[in-house]
Design an enzyme around this catalytic site. Sequence first.
Site, PDB file in Angstrom:
ATOM      1  N   HIS A 224     -22.777 -41.717   5.126  1.00 50.38           N
ATOM      2  CA  HIS A 224     -22.760 -40.994   3.854  1.00 50.38           C
ATOM      3  C   HIS A 224     -23.388 -39.608   3.971  1.00 50.38           C
ATOM      4  CE1 HIS A 224     -26.856 -42.771   2.957  1.00 50.38           C
ATOM      5  NE2 HIS A 224     -27.009 -41.630   2.342  1.00 50.38           N
TER       6      HIS A 224
ATOM      7  N   ASP B 252     -23.349 -47.894   8.047  1.00 47.75           N
ATOM      8  CA  ASP B 252     -23.529 -46.540   7.502  1.00 47.75           C
ATOM      9  C   ASP B 252     -24.040 -45.567   8.562  1.00 47.75           C
ATOM     10  OD1 ASP B 252     -23.823 -44.370   5.863  1.00 47.75           O
ATOM     11  OD2 ASP B 252     -24.918 -45.435   4.292  1.00 47.75           O
TER      12      ASP B 252
ATOM     13  N   SER C 234     -32.270 -40.754   4.251  1.00 50.91           N
ATOM     14  CA  SER C 234     -31.057 -41.313   4.819  1.00 50.91           C
ATOM     15  C   SER C 234     -30.828 -40.748   6.208  1.00 50.91           C
ATOM     16  CB  SER C 234     -29.862 -40.975   3.938  1.00 50.91           C
ATOM     17  OG  SER C 234     -29.774 -41.911   2.925  1.00 50.91           O
TER      18      SER C 234
HETATM   19  N1  ARG Z   1     -27.838 -44.999  -2.071  1.00 53.00           N
HETATM   20  C1  ARG Z   1     -27.803 -44.325  -0.822  1.00 53.00           C
HETATM   21  C2  ARG Z   1     -28.455 -42.943  -0.969  1.00 53.00           C
HETATM   22  O1  ARG Z   1     -29.145 -42.712  -1.886  1.00 53.00           O
HETATM   23  C3  ARG Z   1     -26.431 -44.268  -0.244  1.00 53.00           C
HETATM   24  C4  ARG Z   1     -25.417 -43.456  -0.978  1.00 53.00           C
HETATM   25  C5  ARG Z   1     -24.050 -43.366  -0.379  1.00 53.00           C
HETATM   26  N2  ARG Z   1     -23.188 -44.444  -0.758  1.00 53.00           N
HETATM   27  C6  ARG Z   1     -22.407 -44.498  -1.884  1.00 53.00           C
HETATM   28  N3  ARG Z   1     -21.671 -45.552  -2.079  1.00 53.00           N
HETATM   29  N4  ARG Z   1     -22.351 -43.516  -2.761  1.00 53.00           N
HETATM   30  O2  ARG Z   1     -28.026 -41.891  -0.591  1.00 53.00           O
HETATM   31  N1  GLU Z   2     -29.482 -43.116   0.546  1.00 48.98           N
HETATM   32  C1  GLU Z   2     -30.631 -42.275   0.414  1.00 48.98           C
HETATM   33  C2  GLU Z   2     -30.426 -40.894   1.022  1.00 48.98           C
HETATM   34  O1  GLU Z   2     -29.333 -40.376   1.053  1.00 48.98           O
HETATM   35  C3  GLU Z   2     -31.805 -42.967   0.994  1.00 48.98           C
HETATM   36  C4  GLU Z   2     -32.136 -44.086   0.160  1.00 48.98           C
HETATM   37  C5  GLU Z   2     -33.262 -43.784  -0.780  1.00 48.98           C
HETATM   38  O2  GLU Z   2     -33.121 -42.978  -1.706  1.00 48.98           O
HETATM   39  O3  GLU Z   2     -34.285 -44.406  -0.531  1.00 48.98           O
HETATM   40  O4  GLU Z   2     -31.348 -40.238   1.403  1.00 48.98           O
END
Ligand code: ARG
Ligand code: GLU
Length: 720
Positions: free
Chosen positions: A85, A221, A655
């Site tokens: 991502h 991921d 991330s």
């Molecule tokens: N929650 C994760 C972060 O904050 C992954 C986001 C990417 N995935 C998604 N399905 N949008 O970035």
């Molecule tokens: N998915 C998040 C990012 O893009 C990390 C997850 C979080 O926020 O802890 O940095």
Amino acid sequence: MKKIILYVVILLNFLPYLLKAEEGMWPPILLSQRINEMQKLGLKLSAEDIYSINNSSLKDAIVQFGGGCTGVLVSGTGLLLTNHHCGFGSIQRQSSLEHDYLKKGYWAGSPEEELPNPGLTVTFLVRMEDVSVKVLEGVTPYMSEKDRGNIIKKNIDIIEKESVKGTVFEAKVKPFYNGNQYYLFINEVFRDVRLVGAPPSSIGSFGGDTDNWVWPRHTGDFSVFRIYASKDNKPAEYSRENVPYKPKKYLSVSLRGVEKGDFTMVFGFPGTTRENLTSYGVDLIAFKENPLKVAFRQKRLDIIEEAMNADARTRIQYASKRAGIANGWKKMMGETRGIKQMNTLELKTEQQDGFIAWANADQERAKKYGKLLSVAEGTYSRLCPCDLAGIYITEGFQGIELLRFAGGFRDIVKMAEKKDTKEADLVKSAEKLRAAVRPFFKDYQQNLDKRIAVELLSMISNGMDPSFKPGFFVSVEKKQQGDWQEYVDHLYAVSVFADSARLISILSAPGLKSLRKLASDPAYQLAASSSAVMENKINPVVTDCNRTIDSIQRIFIEGLMIFRDKKTWYPDANLTLRIAYGKVDDYHGADAVSYSYFTTVKGILQKENPDIYDYIVEPKLKDLILGNNFGMYADKDGSMHVAFTASNHTTGGNSGSPVLDGSGRLLGLNFDRNWEGTMSDLQYDPEQCRNIVLDIRYCLFIIDRFAGAKRLIDEMDLVK
Ligand code: ARG
Ligand code: GLU
């Protein structure tokens, strides 16, 4: 006696806080304060092994990837791992219907096939330094916030300039502990970063937004990039002559896997946390801002998703945009839920009462801290209406793509309106904007945007505080009497910004006359009048309130640091390099609900559903899973682990961060948090907060067996 009781009450209020051993994101130069505890928990390295200015250390293998992620070097020739991502935008921009790398994945078979990504950078930290004394030189205790701000800004400018004079480095000074301290960061930025490989989205985003922010997880991921440098190993703009970068340090990759209780640490660039906000601040975010933003995003998502499901091209065009909107949307819901569950407002109010009682027990303290929280309360009530009106603009008006795009022309229109603008300057700006037209329309569907416009304009009309409504909008509102469909049909039919050919022709012959015409374009007028409200009515109040809040926070924290134990303090995340440590751990999400700390590929087949995009499993992966032969990537139990949870304190920006074992070997890539822990940016709960980590062995397995990219595995240093 009364006094003793008072102190006991205060102490009890803060006890839960003092006991949170795993909470915290530590700047590397503060490691010496933590190192004993880390070693007790299982770290086998010294502070110097992790962060050193004179010798190569772990920090030299960690980069900030793009503006908001982390990456880690895993080979002597610049090979870098981050999340899928995090690479998503780059992968999406390289994709078309003919070459759909989002859907099919991409694997460069040789260095020549590694794809450049204009605009993508990675940043190494060269060193950091406490410059509080220099930054605060000339600041006196009772000066106005404005004067204080001016002095600090001047000092910072000088420090930043002087510290990198004659070098290729970049400098940045950032406030810590709400401005009680300042650190200088010397960075090295590389600008030729190429895409080496990415799994198909059915692996890299498996589970999509349904599983996002939720454990258990089965997402592969990750994506693979390579840093290129000039022949003398220095940062350089993209060139075919560039060669793979030779890093000072890269990580060995562990094939050992993890067990419950194992020490882990996360090294990366967390973005924003606000752990010491007052109850008034938390109330604004969790119960006022979040619900409003969520409502706007919900509308956009419903429409975008429907269109994506109906058309393959739209799916590619909107994949990255939708992911961004949805990620924040879900996070905000989880955050508000968590704050409610933890009774954060009540808890903070009690703590604040304790603090005030402590402050008022001493004359000096009372003078300094006694009124702090009532000023905070007043400031937030002044801020709130403006802040929410601002959300109507950023999430409402600017949630309409046409308006956001048209708003980007404000500078050139202003230039055209000015009498003394030079023709040459105008031509230059027009050229820049012309270059942005094609990329905008490449990923744009007008019908979809029109549907969003109808919904959002009507939400703004019904919900926005009338005293903040932009004038142009009010006049439209009067005329339309609620018929937003008719208005939107008209708007998109007449606006130049909805017609790329007309727009390009205006920008190609940027005479003053035609550019001035843009000013009367209805999309431009709507966008410009909402931006004007932001600039003239909202921002001045918001800036003023925030300045007051900053100073309250600074003094509040300074007071709390005396009131509580100084050693337990870590500064809020601010996109600078941090280390969080904890252990591999499971958790109980709710009464009678417990989660195991790892997932396996078995779960991929359990979730499989060929009718739902997020749960499609490619035949090749399915065969590999059913083949049940995972070789050196298998766990000692013989199964293939996909992800695990640990108690490291992380946030957005983490991330792609490497998750390391006690010897500094790579165990996995951080990629998410659990649903029950999404409130940790405002309040961390060691019982509920878990970071979610991609098991590095699943990443290697996909690279090797699924993609057949053995050449990449051979570059890495695998250890058992
Ligand atoms: N929650 C994760 C972060 O904050 C992954 C986001 C990417 N995935 C998604 N399905 N949008 O970035
Ligand atoms: N998915 C998040 C990012 O893009 C990390 C997850 C979080 O926020 O802890 O940095």
